[in-house]
Scaffold this active site. Structure first.
Site: not given
Ligand SMILES: *[C@@H]1O[C@H](CO)[C@@H](O)[C@H](O)[C@H]1NC(C)=O
Length: 194
Positions: A66-67, A70, A72, A76
């Site tokens: 998941h990181d 979105v 790269g 975030s």
């Protein structure tokens, strides 16, 4: 004419420099000198958490996925930015394993302050999670920088278990992933998306 050539030559050189920098940024063993125990510290937290809860490897692999999907692999997903945070996006609901990353980060800040990025901790933890689950053992390149942008609208293109197979294929293709990746990762996407 000469000026033109000089400009073109300059452009070629600056591209090379840019390529050189972007290639040099990620390497195996990026922390060997600056924080030699970085990878083993992360691995220790993953192992302990997995002994406590056998679902932890799945959480950590999914967190990494998941990181990266979105903007790269920039960590975030970990940023707490209030209700607009990326992690508040519907597609990210049910993500777990943040505590393992935060515990490892706290220990690393104690051992080598300000050196190891959260994005790398997520990537290393996923690698170890796979290894501890008798999955393939792979080397992970490190040297990621943490992003500062966390905006849940950026997660709108996450694959969703309600997506058609065509839409899923397109979303994966846009990230440089192929049909095989889709099949391999679909277990995660489908099983943990609620
Ligand atoms: C989040 O992203 C959307 C879409 O790009 C943008 O309209 C919005 O202003 C952003 N919000 C913040 C707080 O940056």
């Amino acid at each position: 004419m000469t000026n033109m050539l000089i400009v073109m030559f300059g452009m070629i050189i600056s591209c090379y420099i840019l390529i050189g920098i972007s290639e040099a940024r990620l390497t195996i063993g990026f922390y060997d000198k600056t924080c030699p125990d970085a990878e083993s510290i992360v691995g220790g937290f993953v192992r302990d958490a997995t002994e406590f809860n056998p679902q932890v490897p799945a959480f950590l692999l999914r967190l990494h996925f998941h990181d990266c999907f979105v903007q790269g692999c920039d960590g975030s997903i970990l940023i707490d930015n209030g209700p607009i945070s990326e992690k508040e996006a519907p597609a990210h609901q049910g993500l777990r394993g943040f505590d393992v990353i935060e515990d490892a980060k706290a220990q690393l800040e104690f051992v080598c302050p300000g050196v190891v990025s959260c994005a790398d901790i997520v990537a290393i933890a996923a690698r170890d999670a796979v290894a501890f689950s008798f999955g393939p053992i792979y080397k992970v390149e490190t040297g990621r920088r943490d992003g500062f942008v966390s905006n849940k609208t950026l997660a709108d293109k996450m694959p969703d278990f309600r997506d058609s197979i065509q839409l899923l294929k397109r979303k994966f293709f846009e990230k440089g992933l192929n049909d095989k990746d889709l099949v391999v990762l679909s277990d995660l996407v489908i099983m943990y998306s609620w």
